[in-house]
Write a protein that holds these residues in place. Sequence first.
Motif, mmCIF file in Angstrom:
data_model
loop_
_atom_site.group_PDB
_atom_site.id
_atom_site.type_symbol
_atom_site.label_atom_id
_atom_site.label_comp_id
_atom_site.label_asym_id
_atom_site.label_seq_id
_atom_site.Cartn_x
_atom_site.Cartn_y
_atom_site.Cartn_z
ATOM 1 N N THR A 131 0.828 -1.210 0.000
ATOM 2 C CA THR A 131 0.000 0.000 0.000
ATOM 3 C C THR A 131 0.860 1.256 0.000
ATOM 4 O O THR A 131 0.566 2.237 -0.692
ATOM 5 N N LEU A 132 1.956 1.224 0.770
ATOM 6 C CA LEU A 132 2.835 2.389 0.912
ATOM 7 C C LEU A 132 3.982 2.393 -0.097
ATOM 8 O O LEU A 132 4.826 3.282 -0.063
ATOM 9 N N GLN A 133 4.032 1.372 -0.955
ATOM 10 C CA GLN A 133 5.061 1.270 -1.992
ATOM 11 C C GLN A 133 6.473 1.246 -1.402
ATOM 12 O O GLN A 133 7.387 1.916 -1.865
ATOM 13 N N ARG A 190 11.375 6.879 5.778
ATOM 14 C CA ARG A 190 11.201 6.589 7.204
ATOM 15 C C ARG A 190 9.782 6.924 7.659
ATOM 16 O O ARG A 190 9.191 6.192 8.462
ATOM 17 N N GLN A 191 9.234 8.037 7.130
ATOM 18 C CA GLN A 191 7.875 8.389 7.529
ATOM 19 C C GLN A 191 6.877 7.378 7.003
ATOM 20 O O GLN A 191 5.891 7.042 7.670
ATOM 21 N N ARG A 192 7.117 6.848 5.804
ATOM 22 C CA ARG A 192 6.252 5.792 5.283
ATOM 23 C C ARG A 192 6.295 4.558 6.192
ATOM 24 O O ARG A 192 5.272 3.915 6.429
ATOM 25 N N ILE A 207 -0.431 1.057 10.210
ATOM 26 C CA ILE A 207 -1.415 0.386 9.358
ATOM 27 C C ILE A 207 -1.562 -1.089 9.708
ATOM 28 O O ILE A 207 -2.673 -1.633 9.710
ATOM 29 N N VAL A 208 -0.439 -1.772 10.011
ATOM 30 C CA VAL A 208 -0.506 -3.229 10.235
ATOM 31 C C VAL A 208 -1.400 -3.581 11.416
ATOM 32 O O VAL A 208 -1.881 -4.706 11.514
ATOM 33 N N ARG A 209 -1.642 -2.635 12.286
ATOM 34 C CA ARG A 209 -2.482 -2.909 13.447
ATOM 35 C C ARG A 209 -3.969 -2.816 13.114
ATOM 36 O O ARG A 209 -4.821 -3.027 13.970
ATOM 37 N N THR A 210 -4.277 -2.449 11.856
ATOM 38 C CA THR A 210 -5.665 -2.266 11.382
ATOM 39 C C THR A 210 -6.517 -1.502 12.396
ATOM 40 O O THR A 210 -7.534 -1.997 12.886
ATOM 41 N N PRO A 211 -6.096 -0.285 12.756
ATOM 42 C CA PRO A 211 -6.852 0.492 13.746
ATOM 43 C C PRO A 211 -8.155 1.017 13.153
ATOM 44 O O PRO A 211 -8.319 1.116 11.932
ATOM 45 N N GLU A 212 -9.060 1.384 14.020
ATOM 46 C CA GLU A 212 -10.306 2.020 13.586
ATOM 47 C C GLU A 212 -10.140 3.532 13.473
ATOM 48 O O GLU A 212 -10.994 4.212 12.892
ATOM 49 N N LEU A 213 -9.045 4.044 14.036
ATOM 50 C CA LEU A 213 -8.810 5.481 14.054
ATOM 51 C C LEU A 213 -7.312 5.747 13.937
ATOM 52 O O LEU A 213 -6.515 5.170 14.674
ATOM 53 N N PHE A 214 -6.924 6.607 12.971
ATOM 54 C CA PHE A 214 -5.534 7.035 12.823
ATOM 55 C C PHE A 214 -5.382 8.444 13.382
ATOM 56 O O PHE A 214 -6.196 9.332 13.103
ATOM 57 N N LEU A 215 -4.322 8.663 14.146
ATOM 58 C CA LEU A 215 -3.986 9.989 14.652
ATOM 59 C C LEU A 215 -2.609 10.379 14.113
ATOM 60 O O LEU A 215 -1.639 9.631 14.278
ATOM 61 N N GLU A 235 0.495 11.101 -0.718
ATOM 62 C CA GLU A 235 0.458 9.719 -0.237
ATOM 63 C C GLU A 235 -0.586 9.533 0.863
ATOM 64 O O GLU A 235 -1.310 8.527 0.897
ATOM 65 N N ILE A 236 -0.660 10.475 1.784
ATOM 66 C CA ILE A 236 -1.619 10.354 2.890
ATOM 67 C C ILE A 236 -3.053 10.462 2.366
ATOM 68 O O ILE A 236 -3.949 9.732 2.818
ATOM 69 N N SER A 237 -3.281 11.346 1.397
ATOM 70 C CA SER A 237 -4.612 11.450 0.798
ATOM 71 C C SER A 237 -4.992 10.144 0.104
ATOM 72 O O SER A 237 -6.128 9.662 0.231
ATOM 73 N N ARG A 238 -4.046 9.573 -0.630
ATOM 74 C CA ARG A 238 -4.303 8.303 -1.302
ATOM 75 C C ARG A 238 -4.569 7.199 -0.287
ATOM 76 O O ARG A 238 -5.487 6.377 -0.456
ATOM 77 N N LEU A 239 -3.793 7.199 0.794
ATOM 78 C CA LEU A 239 -3.960 6.192 1.835
ATOM 79 C C LEU A 239 -5.356 6.275 2.451
ATOM 80 O O LEU A 239 -6.007 5.264 2.690
ATOM 81 N N HIS A 240 -5.813 7.495 2.685
ATOM 82 C CA HIS A 240 -7.153 7.654 3.267
ATOM 83 C C HIS A 240 -8.231 7.147 2.322
ATOM 84 O O HIS A 240 -9.185 6.492 2.749
ATOM 85 N N ARG A 241 -8.087 7.429 1.035
ATOM 86 C CA ARG A 241 -9.076 6.939 0.072
ATOM 87 C C ARG A 241 -9.106 5.412 0.031
ATOM 88 O O ARG A 241 -10.171 4.809 -0.081
ATOM 89 N N GLU A 242 -7.919 4.792 0.123
ATOM 90 C CA GLU A 242 -7.859 3.337 0.020
ATOM 91 C C GLU A 242 -8.342 2.651 1.302
ATOM 92 O O GLU A 242 -9.064 1.658 1.255
ATOM 93 N N LEU A 243 -7.929 3.171 2.461
ATOM 94 C CA LEU A 243 -8.281 2.521 3.726
ATOM 95 C C LEU A 243 -9.671 2.910 4.219
ATOM 96 O O LEU A 243 -10.310 2.140 4.944
ATOM 97 N N GLN A 244 -10.121 4.138 3.854
ATOM 98 C CA GLN A 244 -11.424 4.652 4.287
ATOM 99 C C GLN A 244 -11.582 4.575 5.805
ATOM 100 O O GLN A 244 -12.664 4.256 6.326
ATOM 101 N N THR A 245 -10.488 4.845 6.508
ATOM 102 C CA THR A 245 -10.474 4.826 7.970
ATOM 103 C C THR A 245 -10.509 6.259 8.494
ATOM 104 O O THR A 245 -9.959 7.172 7.882
ATOM 105 N N THR A 246 -11.150 6.459 9.633
ATOM 106 C CA THR A 246 -11.199 7.777 10.251
ATOM 107 C C THR A 246 -9.780 8.243 10.579
ATOM 108 O O THR A 246 -8.991 7.501 11.158
#
Length: 370
Positions: free
Chosen positions: A120-122, A139-141, A148-156, A175-186
């Motif tokens: 997902t993060l390439q 490193r930030q990725r 992400i691996v923890r499959t949380p219901e909420l990202f901070l 990348e973060i915008s794309r990640l939000h679209r793909e995961l659809q997590t709060t």
Amino acid sequence: MASVSLKQIVKHYDKTAVLHGIDLDIADGELMVFVGPSGCGKSTLLRMIAGLEQISGGDLHIGGIRANDIAPAQRKLAMVFQSYALYPHMTVYENMAFALKLAGHKAAAIDEAVQRAAATLQITQLLQRKPSELSGGQRQRVAIGRAIVRTPELFLFDEPLSNLDASLRVQMRVEISRLHRELQTTMIYVTHDQVEAMTLGQRIAVFNGGRIEQVGTPHQLYNHPANLFVAGFLGTPKMNFISAEVIASSGEQLNLLLPGGAIIAVASGARSKASCGQRVTLGVRAEHLRLAPAAGHNTVEVRIGHIEYLGDQSIVYASLDGGSELIAIRAPADAAALQAGQRAYLQLPVLQCHIFDASGQALASSAQHA
């Protein structure tokens, strides 16, 4: 996914109040941005949601469950910090897998989670490298992948891009915008950078002095700021502010007396309650101003002070006679040929002006008619 509800959230250290009754609802799957200057309380609130700071008063609900007294590890969330906080002696794979190993997951499940997050993060090709072999963006990725691996219901996210250079910040925003679209997590994202806020947030909460000044979409906040603080905080260059006096008010129009004696007209706006003799602040954005070749309707004479040539455009700074405020004008690139000290005429738009009262609250936003 999880919704987040904040009801009258208060935070104080001894007798020092940091947050003053925060009310905010964040929907399932929403990307909400907290933005504001340093010390405004946005990161403190994020840490309270994470359970890293005690809540002094009010109620926090995550996924409909009151979370004030729930341990951080039980809140089904993951946090990405400004510092990458990677274990230097571990590979990327080991860093991402560490939390799952501690939780007792089986090796096959861990590998599947790490490989999926890396794809997902390439960063699949980086899994066997150490953090010292990675760039700041990589490193930030990895830090995001570890969450992400923890499959949380909420990202901070707590200012995760502050340590990156300008070009990497742009890339990571995408990348973060794309990640939000793909995961659809709060997701709740904290930043002091108004460009990050405008480009990332589905909605933005603007903080100031431990309070929320306004909540809305980027379009709403930019075009209809509730007060002087929001108007001045969002936008580059920031909104121009000019002291003025209302000398005539009708249902459709306000006539304003500016420093130096010029009189201009602006659309009053449906919310306007301005009255004759009232001191107000006229707000207008740089892109809505035009330099005119001669005096005309709604023009004022200005003196050119400074020109910034940006390649595709120029930012011209000018001042009114009798006014202390510098006015920024977004102009074509050939405006760089203007000279400091030169006299010019500035045309103010009737339909893109904002009027604020003496307390800084918006009286009228004629941009709503545009």
